[in-house]
Design an enzyme around this catalytic site. Structure first.
Site, PDB file in Angstrom:
ATOM      1  CG  ASN A 106      27.308 -14.280  -4.122  1.00 33.79           C
ATOM      2  OD1 ASN A 106      28.056 -15.175  -3.729  1.00 33.79           O
ATOM      3  ND2 ASN A 106      26.100 -14.519  -4.578  1.00 33.79           N
ATOM      4  CE  LYS A 112      27.219 -17.249   3.090  1.00 32.95           C
ATOM      5  NZ  LYS A 112      26.945 -17.336   1.638  1.00 32.95           N
ATOM      6  CG  ASP A 139      24.611 -19.530  -5.555  1.00 31.20           C
ATOM      7  OD1 ASP A 139      24.826 -18.443  -4.985  1.00 31.20           O
ATOM      8  OD2 ASP A 139      25.205 -19.882  -6.590  1.00 31.20           O
TER       9      ASP A 139
END
Length: 366
Positions: free
Chosen positions: A191, A250, A290
């Site tokens: 993050n 990702k 999330d």
């Protein structure tokens, strides 16, 4: 507890109509925060989850706790700070977001929680303005937070956002990721938020150190490039991060790649699993990363194969991508399991739009 999450949550103000923040006359109140988003997603999926944090002794903090508890999350360990406020933020509508003055509006700091389930593809930018400096959550430390309670779940989920809030918060995360007997599985979402780390050149090294001490790591390829200068795709990121038993990369519209090994990286019985991204009619990217983490963790707790964990992550993210706020009701477990079980060709033809979690017939194929 199945999962304990720790981190700051804020009250979110969403515009009543499109336009610049300077022009919007009124806002609707919501909630947002990476770790509490994950907690709410896991609770909606049927897991026992606790969220640990600090809030101010104000109405905003009370609203956060009441709303998160109403969504099925245990909030009994949330502390009230009498001297510091609860953080809040405002944002306009849009699929991509930037903080005014935060540098390149097309850089990795502008994507609000995109998990790779869909590409922004020229979506309009929107403004996000945070009021979180000196917040109650920024005062979290190893001295004032309940370490035994934080470690009481099967999984402890943390985020690099918390590390950026203050030196005390960083010290707490270093303590929670330190090796110890009977430690829960430590899940860490990098993050990386550029604006939170502005003028702090140690950001990359700090986040890398926390990731290397974790068991399960989520990171975007754009984050890896921005924080660590790593290009070359998932394999290059794994070379930088050989320690975690599970590394989830990702990679935008290309999908998600998971490396699973014994914590020593390539050459130690490592397996690599890639699942392409779904096609999604995106409403907003906020909270999708999330939601992906919640879906992946839920499937991990159920002992599902890695491919199915990734697919559950994609589906949970697709639920978030097709609503305007941070939180979305996930598909029912039976509905999600049916989609996860599709063969590769059928999975590749899925296209999901608003309302798909409530009405299976709205899952469309070309």
């Amino acid at each position: 507890m199945d999962v304990v999450t720790l981190g700051e949550s804020m009250v979110t103000f969403l515009p009543s109509r499109p336009g610049r923040l300077a022009d919007v006359p009124s806002f609707d109140r919501g909630i947002g925060g990476a770790e509490s988003n994950v907690a709410c997603g896991l609770a909606a999926a049927g897991h026992a989850v606790k969220w640990v944090s600090r809030i101010g002794s104000d109405g905003f903090g009370q609203h956060l706790v009441e709303r998160i508890a109403a969504l099925g999350v245990d909030t009994s360990a949330v502390q009230v700070d009498p001297a510091r406020p609860t953080g809040i933020y405002f944002r306009t509508a849009g699929e991509r977001a930037f903080t005014p003055g935060a540098g390149d509006p097309h850089g990795p700091d502008v994507i609000e929680g995109a998990d790779g389930a869909a590409e922004a593809g020229g979506a309009p930018l929107s403004e996000v303005v945070y009021y979180r400096a000196g917040s109650a959550a920024s005062a979290m430390s190893s001295a004032n937070m309940p370490g035994d309670e934080i470690r009481s779940g099967r999984v402890l989920h943390l985020s690099g956002i918390t590390a950026a809030l203050s030196d005390d918060c960083l010290g707490l995360l270093r303590d929670l990721t330190s090796p110890r007997a009977r430690r829960p599985l430590v899940s860490f979402d990098v993050n990386y938020r550029v604006d939170l780390w502005r003028d702090r050149p140690e950001a990359g090294a700090t986040l890398l150190g926390l990731a290397r001490r974790s068991d399960l790591v989520f990171v975007g390829s754009d984050e890896a490039e921005a924080a660590w200068g790593v290009t070359g795709g998932p394999t290059a990121i794994r070379a930088l991060l050989p320690e975690p038993r599970l590394l989830v990369v990702k990679d935008g519209g290309r999908g998600v790649t998971v490396f699973e090994g014994e914590g020593e990286g390539e050459g130690q019985g490592e397996s690599v699993t890639h699942v392409p991204a779904l096609r999604v009619d995106v409403v907003a990217h906020v909270g999708a990363g999330d939601a992906f983490a919640a879906g992946f963790l839920s499937a991990t707790l159920r002992g599902l194969p890695v491919r199915d964990r990734i697919r559950h992550g994609h589906l949970m993210a697709a639920a978030a991508l097709t609503v305007p706020g941070d939180l979305a009701a996930p598909p029912a477990r039976g509905h999600a399991d049916r989609l996860v079980a599709l063969d590769d060709d059928a999975w590749g033809t899925l296209r999901l739009g608003p309302g798909w979690t409530r009405a299976p017939e709205e899952v469309r194929t070309p």
